[in-house]
Design a protein around this motif. Sequence first.
Motif, PDB file in Angstrom:
ATOM      1  N   PHE A 175       0.855  -1.190   0.000  1.00 59.68           N
ATOM      2  CA  PHE A 175       0.000   0.000   0.000  1.00 59.68           C
ATOM      3  C   PHE A 175       0.876   1.219   0.000  1.00 59.68           C
ATOM      4  CE2 PHE A 175      -2.601   3.434   1.423  1.00 59.68           C
ATOM      5  CZ  PHE A 175      -3.729   3.246   0.657  1.00 59.68           C
ATOM      6  N   PRO A 176       0.886   1.988  -1.071  1.00 62.51           N
ATOM      7  CA  PRO A 176       0.114   1.773  -2.300  1.00 62.51           C
ATOM      8  C   PRO A 176       0.727   0.663  -3.148  1.00 62.51           C
ATOM      9  CG  PRO A 176       1.527   3.692  -2.560  1.00 62.51           C
ATOM     10  CD  PRO A 176       1.711   3.205  -1.158  1.00 62.51           C
ATOM     11  N   ALA A 191      -8.333  11.206  -7.090  1.00 63.25           N
ATOM     12  CA  ALA A 191      -7.278  10.975  -6.102  1.00 63.25           C
ATOM     13  C   ALA A 191      -7.448  11.901  -4.897  1.00 63.25           C
ATOM     14  CB  ALA A 191      -5.909  11.183  -6.739  1.00 63.25           C
ATOM     15  N   ASP A 239     -10.473  10.535  -2.860  1.00 60.62           N
ATOM     16  CA  ASP A 239     -10.168   9.272  -2.180  1.00 60.62           C
ATOM     17  C   ASP A 239      -8.875   9.315  -1.373  1.00 60.62           C
ATOM     18  OD1 ASP A 239     -12.496   8.256  -3.194  1.00 60.62           O
ATOM     19  OD2 ASP A 239     -11.537   7.003  -4.728  1.00 60.62           O
ATOM     20  N   ARG A 240      -8.249  10.475  -1.299  1.00 60.69           N
ATOM     21  CA  ARG A 240      -7.072  10.743  -0.475  1.00 60.69           C
ATOM     22  C   ARG A 240      -5.840   9.897  -0.852  1.00 60.69           C
ATOM     23  NH1 ARG A 240     -11.028  11.108   4.208  1.00 60.69           N
ATOM     24  NH2 ARG A 240     -11.402  13.351   4.311  1.00 60.69           N
ATOM     25  N   TYR A 241      -5.523   9.899  -2.134  1.00 62.80           N
ATOM     26  CA  TYR A 241      -4.251   9.301  -2.554  1.00 62.80           C
ATOM     27  C   TYR A 241      -3.537  10.216  -3.545  1.00 62.80           C
ATOM     28  CZ  TYR A 241      -6.969   7.351  -6.518  1.00 62.80           C
ATOM     29  OH  TYR A 241      -7.768   7.176  -7.612  1.00 62.80           O
ATOM     30  N   SER A 242      -3.592  11.496  -3.268  1.00 65.78           N
ATOM     31  CA  SER A 242      -3.034  12.496  -4.183  1.00 65.78           C
ATOM     32  C   SER A 242      -1.507  12.506  -4.219  1.00 65.78           C
ATOM     33  CB  SER A 242      -3.549  13.889  -3.830  1.00 65.78           C
ATOM     34  OG  SER A 242      -3.195  14.220  -2.506  1.00 65.78           O
ATOM     35  N   ASN A 243      -0.861  11.756  -3.332  1.00 65.55           N
ATOM     36  CA  ASN A 243       0.609  11.672  -3.368  1.00 65.55           C
ATOM     37  C   ASN A 243       1.094  10.550  -4.285  1.00 65.55           C
ATOM     38  OD1 ASN A 243      -0.326   9.653  -1.698  1.00 65.55           O
ATOM     39  ND2 ASN A 243       1.345   9.793  -0.245  1.00 65.55           N
ATOM     40  N   SER A 244       0.213   9.960  -5.058  1.00 62.63           N
ATOM     41  CA  SER A 244       0.575   8.884  -5.985  1.00 62.63           C
ATOM     42  C   SER A 244       1.242   9.454  -7.225  1.00 62.63           C
ATOM     43  CB  SER A 244      -0.685   8.102  -6.365  1.00 62.63           C
ATOM     44  OG  SER A 244      -1.222   7.469  -5.227  1.00 62.63           O
ATOM     45  N   ALA A 286       0.211   3.759  -6.798  1.00 66.45           N
ATOM     46  CA  ALA A 286      -1.084   4.266  -6.348  1.00 66.45           C
ATOM     47  C   ALA A 286      -1.923   3.097  -5.833  1.00 66.45           C
ATOM     48  CB  ALA A 286      -1.820   4.943  -7.498  1.00 66.45           C
ATOM     49  N   PRO A 287      -2.933   3.399  -5.017  1.00 63.42           N
ATOM     50  CA  PRO A 287      -3.887   2.337  -4.691  1.00 63.42           C
ATOM     51  C   PRO A 287      -4.498   1.805  -5.988  1.00 63.42           C
ATOM     52  CG  PRO A 287      -4.226   4.238  -3.264  1.00 63.42           C
ATOM     53  CD  PRO A 287      -3.242   4.654  -4.331  1.00 63.42           C
TER      54      PRO A 287
END
Length: 175
Positions: A61-62, A94, A97-102, A121-122
């Motif tokens: 994860f991710p 992103a 869903d709070r994965y903008s650091n991907s 990323a997730p």
Amino acid sequence: MLLDKYLRSSNKRVLFAGDAVGGPMFTHAAELHASVILKNFFSPFKTPISFDKFSWVTFSFPEIATFGLSEENLKRKNLRYKVLKKSFSDDDRALTDRYSNSKIFVYIDKKRRILGGSIIAPNAGELVQEFLLAMNANLTIDKIFSKIYPYPAASRINKSVVSSVFADKLNSNFN
């Protein structure tokens, strides 16, 4: 044990698949071995094994989805390429869903065909599927660029990363 590029041993009637071959030890690597063996068994035109379009996912994860040639392999093969990079920091899905650091990066050749890349990323294992299809079908990134994605589908990031090529081209026409 020494195998040729068709997965045959020194006895051409003995072929190998799976972990016995060496190289990437994934279930889907064994599937690739089997498909090459079967194709060559039924066709007079022999196909060698190639991992140039191989992919894998690290289910952390991710997730980390890697596909095609690495930058190291591109350099070793003296292939010219361009790197397309994109952060997910301004992608609406992103952010929601709070994965903008991907991150995503894709290597393309001068004809805009996909050579390889990675997505961190997730659900990267799902996001990468479109690039795998394009790469294996020798499609250009133009096909991804011209696709209309439902908003705010996570896979819109794929169009976003390839859009930079067209934005650069548009900007160069105005300079």
